[in-house]
Design a protein around this motif. Sequence first.
Motif, PDB file in Angstrom:
ATOM      1  N   ALA A 106     -62.833  57.179  27.964  1.00 28.66           N
ATOM      2  CA  ALA A 106     -62.851  55.771  27.565  1.00 28.66           C
ATOM      3  C   ALA A 106     -61.447  55.298  27.231  1.00 28.66           C
ATOM      4  O   ALA A 106     -60.984  54.249  27.689  1.00 28.66           O
ATOM      5  CB  ALA A 106     -63.777  55.577  26.371  1.00 28.66           C
ATOM      6  N   GLN A 129     -58.942  54.564  29.939  1.00 28.09           N
ATOM      7  CA  GLN A 129     -59.098  53.283  30.630  1.00 28.09           C
ATOM      8  C   GLN A 129     -58.335  52.159  29.939  1.00 28.09           C
ATOM      9  O   GLN A 129     -58.163  51.080  30.491  1.00 28.09           O
ATOM     10  CB  GLN A 129     -60.570  52.842  30.632  1.00 28.09           C
ATOM     11  CG  GLN A 129     -61.572  53.899  30.952  1.00 28.09           C
ATOM     12  CD  GLN A 129     -61.955  53.816  32.394  1.00 28.09           C
ATOM     13  OE1 GLN A 129     -61.453  54.588  33.194  1.00 28.09           O
ATOM     14  NE2 GLN A 129     -62.789  52.866  32.733  1.00 28.09           N
ATOM     15  N   LEU A 130     -57.980  52.415  28.693  1.00 29.80           N
ATOM     16  CA  LEU A 130     -57.425  51.334  27.871  1.00 29.80           C
ATOM     17  C   LEU A 130     -55.976  51.590  27.494  1.00 29.80           C
ATOM     18  O   LEU A 130     -55.525  51.217  26.410  1.00 29.80           O
ATOM     19  CB  LEU A 130     -58.271  51.171  26.603  1.00 29.80           C
ATOM     20  CG  LEU A 130     -59.714  50.758  26.831  1.00 29.80           C
ATOM     21  CD1 LEU A 130     -60.508  50.861  25.542  1.00 29.80           C
ATOM     22  CD2 LEU A 130     -59.777  49.327  27.375  1.00 29.80           C
ATOM     23  N   ASP A 150     -54.027  48.604  26.290  1.00 28.20           N
ATOM     24  CA  ASP A 150     -54.611  47.720  25.287  1.00 28.20           C
ATOM     25  C   ASP A 150     -54.900  48.524  24.006  1.00 28.20           C
ATOM     26  O   ASP A 150     -56.042  48.872  23.716  1.00 28.20           O
ATOM     27  CB  ASP A 150     -55.906  47.120  25.856  1.00 28.20           C
ATOM     28  CG  ASP A 150     -56.459  46.028  24.961  1.00 28.20           C
ATOM     29  OD1 ASP A 150     -56.016  45.908  23.792  1.00 28.20           O
ATOM     30  OD2 ASP A 150     -57.360  45.294  25.419  1.00 28.20           O
ATOM     31  N   ALA A 169     -57.842  47.552  21.721  1.00 31.15           N
ATOM     32  CA  ALA A 169     -59.163  47.903  22.223  1.00 31.15           C
ATOM     33  C   ALA A 169     -59.387  49.403  22.077  1.00 31.15           C
ATOM     34  O   ALA A 169     -60.480  49.854  21.706  1.00 31.15           O
ATOM     35  CB  ALA A 169     -59.289  47.488  23.696  1.00 31.15           C
ATOM     36  N   ARG A 171     -60.464  50.128  18.728  1.00 34.00           N
ATOM     37  CA  ARG A 171     -61.853  49.717  18.485  1.00 34.00           C
ATOM     38  C   ARG A 171     -62.832  50.746  19.048  1.00 34.00           C
ATOM     39  O   ARG A 171     -63.914  50.950  18.509  1.00 34.00           O
ATOM     40  CB  ARG A 171     -62.113  48.329  19.075  1.00 34.00           C
ATOM     41  CG  ARG A 171     -61.474  47.213  18.233  1.00 34.00           C
ATOM     42  CD  ARG A 171     -62.005  45.836  18.582  1.00 34.00           C
ATOM     43  NE  ARG A 171     -61.602  45.370  19.898  1.00 34.00           N
ATOM     44  CZ  ARG A 171     -60.473  44.701  20.158  1.00 34.00           C
ATOM     45  NH1 ARG A 171     -59.612  44.420  19.190  1.00 34.00           N
ATOM     46  NH2 ARG A 171     -60.186  44.327  21.379  1.00 34.00           N
ATOM     47  N   VAL A 172     -62.423  51.421  20.125  1.00 27.55           N
ATOM     48  CA  VAL A 172     -63.284  52.479  20.654  1.00 27.55           C
ATOM     49  C   VAL A 172     -63.420  53.580  19.618  1.00 27.55           C
ATOM     50  O   VAL A 172     -64.526  54.058  19.321  1.00 27.55           O
ATOM     51  CB  VAL A 172     -62.717  53.041  21.974  1.00 27.55           C
ATOM     52  CG1 VAL A 172     -63.382  54.377  22.319  1.00 27.55           C
ATOM     53  CG2 VAL A 172     -62.925  52.042  23.096  1.00 27.55           C
ATOM     54  N   VAL A 175     -66.215  43.734  18.945  1.00 25.62           N
ATOM     55  CA  VAL A 175     -66.212  44.447  20.226  1.00 25.62           C
ATOM     56  C   VAL A 175     -66.031  43.491  21.400  1.00 25.62           C
ATOM     57  O   VAL A 175     -66.734  42.488  21.510  1.00 25.62           O
ATOM     58  CB  VAL A 175     -67.530  45.233  20.406  1.00 25.62           C
ATOM     59  CG1 VAL A 175     -67.638  45.764  21.827  1.00 25.62           C
ATOM     60  CG2 VAL A 175     -67.583  46.363  19.401  1.00 25.62           C
ATOM     61  N   GLY A 176     -65.059  43.800  22.259  1.00 23.86           N
ATOM     62  CA  GLY A 176     -64.784  42.960  23.421  1.00 23.86           C
ATOM     63  C   GLY A 176     -65.263  43.604  24.717  1.00 23.86           C
ATOM     64  O   GLY A 176     -65.737  44.747  24.713  1.00 23.86           O
ATOM     65  N   ALA A 212     -63.531  44.589  27.272  1.00 26.72           N
ATOM     66  CA  ALA A 212     -62.706  45.722  27.704  1.00 26.72           C
ATOM     67  C   ALA A 212     -63.236  47.030  27.135  1.00 26.72           C
ATOM     68  O   ALA A 212     -63.454  48.000  27.860  1.00 26.72           O
ATOM     69  CB  ALA A 212     -61.259  45.514  27.279  1.00 26.72           C
ATOM     70  N   GLU A 213     -63.452  47.059  25.806  1.00 26.21           N
ATOM     71  CA  GLU A 213     -63.909  48.334  25.258  1.00 26.21           C
ATOM     72  C   GLU A 213     -65.365  48.612  25.584  1.00 26.21           C
ATOM     73  O   GLU A 213     -65.771  49.781  25.655  1.00 26.21           O
ATOM     74  CB  GLU A 213     -63.615  48.458  23.757  1.00 26.21           C
ATOM     75  CG  GLU A 213     -64.105  47.372  22.885  1.00 26.21           C
ATOM     76  CD  GLU A 213     -63.092  46.246  22.748  1.00 26.21           C
ATOM     77  OE1 GLU A 213     -62.377  45.952  23.733  1.00 26.21           O
ATOM     78  OE2 GLU A 213     -63.019  45.654  21.660  1.00 26.21           O
ATOM     79  N   PHE A 255     -66.604  48.149  28.496  1.00 25.48           N
ATOM     80  CA  PHE A 255     -66.485  48.866  29.765  1.00 25.48           C
ATOM     81  C   PHE A 255     -66.012  50.287  29.555  1.00 25.48           C
ATOM     82  O   PHE A 255     -66.555  51.232  30.131  1.00 25.48           O
ATOM     83  CB  PHE A 255     -65.526  48.116  30.690  1.00 25.48           C
ATOM     84  CG  PHE A 255     -66.257  47.289  31.679  1.00 25.48           C
ATOM     85  CD1 PHE A 255     -66.829  46.088  31.306  1.00 25.48           C
ATOM     86  CD2 PHE A 255     -66.428  47.732  32.980  1.00 25.48           C
ATOM     87  CE1 PHE A 255     -67.551  45.334  32.217  1.00 25.48           C
ATOM     88  CE2 PHE A 255     -67.145  46.992  33.893  1.00 25.48           C
ATOM     89  CZ  PHE A 255     -67.707  45.793  33.517  1.00 25.48           C
ATOM     90  N   ALA A 256     -64.994  50.432  28.739  1.00 26.39           N
ATOM     91  CA  ALA A 256     -64.464  51.777  28.489  1.00 26.39           C
ATOM     92  C   ALA A 256     -65.556  52.661  27.895  1.00 26.39           C
ATOM     93  O   ALA A 256     -65.724  53.823  28.287  1.00 26.39           O
ATOM     94  CB  ALA A 256     -63.270  51.691  27.559  1.00 26.39           C
ATOM     95  N   LEU A 257     -66.321  52.127  26.988  1.00 23.21           N
ATOM     96  CA  LEU A 257     -67.387  52.917  26.364  1.00 23.21           C
ATOM     97  C   LEU A 257     -68.473  53.267  27.372  1.00 23.21           C
ATOM     98  O   LEU A 257     -69.055  54.354  27.328  1.00 23.21           O
ATOM     99  CB  LEU A 257     -67.995  52.149  25.183  1.00 23.21           C
ATOM    100  CG  LEU A 257     -67.170  52.221  23.899  1.00 23.21           C
ATOM    101  CD1 LEU A 257     -67.644  51.185  22.881  1.00 23.21           C
ATOM    102  CD2 LEU A 257     -67.265  53.626  23.285  1.00 23.21           C
TER     103      LEU A 257
END
Lengths: 204, 204, 204, 204
Positions: free
Chosen positions: A179, A182-183, A186, A189, A192-193, B164-165, B167-168, B170-172
């Motif tokens: 995950a 991918q970021l 950013d 973000a 936030r994960v 949560v946006g 982008a994250e 998707f990453a999640l």
Amino acid sequence: MNGAQERPLRADAARNRARLLDAATEVFTTRGIATPTEEIARAAGVGVGTLFRHFPTKEALLEAVMVRRLEEIATTTAQLAADAERPDGDSGDGSDGSGNGGAFFAAFRVVVDRSAGKDEFTRALAAAGVDAHAALHASGTAIREHLARLLAAAQRAGAVRREVGLAELFALLVGTTTAVEQLQDDPAARERVFTVVFDGLRPH
Amino acid sequence: MNGAQERPLRADAARNRARLLDAATEVFTTRGIATPTEEIARAAGVGVGTLFRHFPTKEALLEAVMVRRLEEIATTTAQLAADAERPDGDSGDGSDGSGNGGAFFAAFRVVVDRSAGKDEFTRALAAAGVDAHAALHASGTAIREHLARLLAAAQRAGAVRREVGLAELFALLVGTTTAVEQLQDDPAARERVFTVVFDGLRPH
Amino acid sequence: MNGAQERPLRADAARNRARLLDAATEVFTTRGIATPTEEIARAAGVGVGTLFRHFPTKEALLEAVMVRRLEEIATTTAQLAADAERPDGDSGDGSDGSGNGGAFFAAFRVVVDRSAGKDEFTRALAAAGVDAHAALHASGTAIREHLARLLAAAQRAGAVRREVGLAELFALLVGTTTAVEQLQDDPAARERVFTVVFDGLRPH
Amino acid sequence: MNGAQERPLRADAARNRARLLDAATEVFTTRGIATPTEEIARAAGVGVGTLFRHFPTKEALLEAVMVRRLEEIATTTAQLAADAERPDGDSGDGSDGSGNGGAFFAAFRVVVDRSAGKDEFTRALAAAGVDAHAALHASGTAIREHLARLLAAAQRAGAVRREVGLAELFALLVGTTTAVEQLQDDPAARERVFTVVFDGLRPH
DNA sequence: GATGAATGAGACTTCATTCAT
DNA sequence: CATGAATGAAGTCTCATTCAT
């Protein structure tokens, strides 16, 4: 399992082995694991012959790169696990109602940060028919052990939900790594994960 | 520049194209993307020439397989997104003990379940120098849109934390897919991964 | 040898045949004889199937193109040969001490000019194991005959050295064609090549 | 940019390179340039891999063969050009019944004899999009220079007509080569071709 | 009779691995 | 022990020709 086959290794041979490992790590990560063996030899400044003397197979090289990475990670997690188990382990007075598991979460981050690109290797090995888990047992278990200890400590401290086992911890580690990869551009973000995963791990 | 190139496609040609896609999906997933092109042709019951008539490059085939998968997923998420937006969308009166955002979490599971193996393709394409994001834009955005709508609805309903946006998310999604792939033989652990991620996504 | 197999050929079929021949001549000349068959079909505005109905083999198409060219040349040389044999053939009163063989040299030029690119076909056929000479016998001999008659007349008129035979006349024709092809952008040099060859052919 | 790439070349590598070149010359000439690469490797007694290590492309091999031919020819013409320029160059006192310009005409024959099959390569390269003229400049100009010197000497000695330039000399060389190739089984006719061309080149 | 999709042998090229130098 | 040339199996793709539509 194999404790008697490690010979001292001559000075220059050891240097070449190290160079090869460095070059391979660099090249595999930047140009992909499909990069020709010769490229790696060139990057290491040796001939292909030398490469194959040290690693009888491309796969063996891949494996060695991965093992070294894991060993590096293991060193760090060992430190954290040791810290977490000291009388006043983790941090603070332990009266922290939410528990806190600082060492556990720190270790989680370390593994994720250090693992960038790692799972491409895992996949490659799997595709090549290698049982990565078996192949990496030696150093793999070191981390596994440390993480097991960290997890136990964190659960004891009430920082992590009891039902979480080692298997899903590993899966989450790998998944979070993916995950996070991918970021890369950013950081917010990315953070936030971590928040989501860490909060999800805490008792509910 | 290319407005007239989508011809109806003769009956047999269409059948072969579909067979090829099915075979490729099957073979790439089970035997890895390194499987020779010829194998796929054989699995589809056609000659290599036919394969290359339909997909001028192995990479093009990989891409087509991925696009089709995404399209399938998009169809499902579209349905869920539509449901979630009906006046009394989601799970109704709020008396639903599981809280709401049901459509959102259902979609999350669908994407994860349907994506098994998908990111191997993404990697492969990336390695091949293809900008998967660009290549998959058409159907990719369909999913993206549906998920954006689902996310917004769930946040409105208080089922998912506001920060949560997309982008994250998707990453999640990708990360959870990877995590879950590691646990194919341990459904209970698999379920616990979902629990962790879903709980982490809920407001704290 | 084959005088009974020429069927009338339906109108559209004849048109297609002609189109194919034109397209093949154009394409082979500009893009080389290695150009895929399909390209030629496309250039002719027909499907490959049609091409192969008319010419059972790529080689056959090559051959047909060549034959047509030769036939065109033969038509011109026939005219010149006829002129050269009229009572007051050639030109002037015949008292011209140097002879003159105007028709002969005119024919030489015509053949050379019309043959541009031809020998690539000859080579291609030879490489393909075809005996071009045999294959082209029908129309090939027409030219051969006309040239033989022109040569004889010119020698009779004292315009060409007696020892020159038909074999080397042909070789010189092909050779001059090749030479001249090299000088497409230098008309003056081209002309000097003709001067050298023609002077060399005159009695010494 | 490339000043260090000509390494001595190991003994066996050099031997293989030479063998490859010999085999390629032989095979391309006798069986045509469409002969599979593998055939050439076999003829040279090496594996295909070796061939491709030395010549990364079939085209590169073709080119190398051509270059070597031209170099051989250049060596011979250099010798002849040097002879022609010695004080009493050419054939000495003019009492030589064959007239002079002997070196010039000898060189012409050498080039023609050694060039058999050469222009097939030129064509092949041209078809492959290679600018043969550019590619062959290095050794190509060597010949060009020698021939220019021979031509000048012969014109000075009154053996060749003044108006003939280098461009048409080259064209005639190529053209005569082609002509002569057609007459391999008729040495007398071959000789008459030389007679015609040589006589045509002499002052009129 | 025309069409163009299908076929599959075979071309070129790459690359892990071996082995003479 | 290092080197890098040699090897050849295997991969991707092309194209003349056939055949269902």
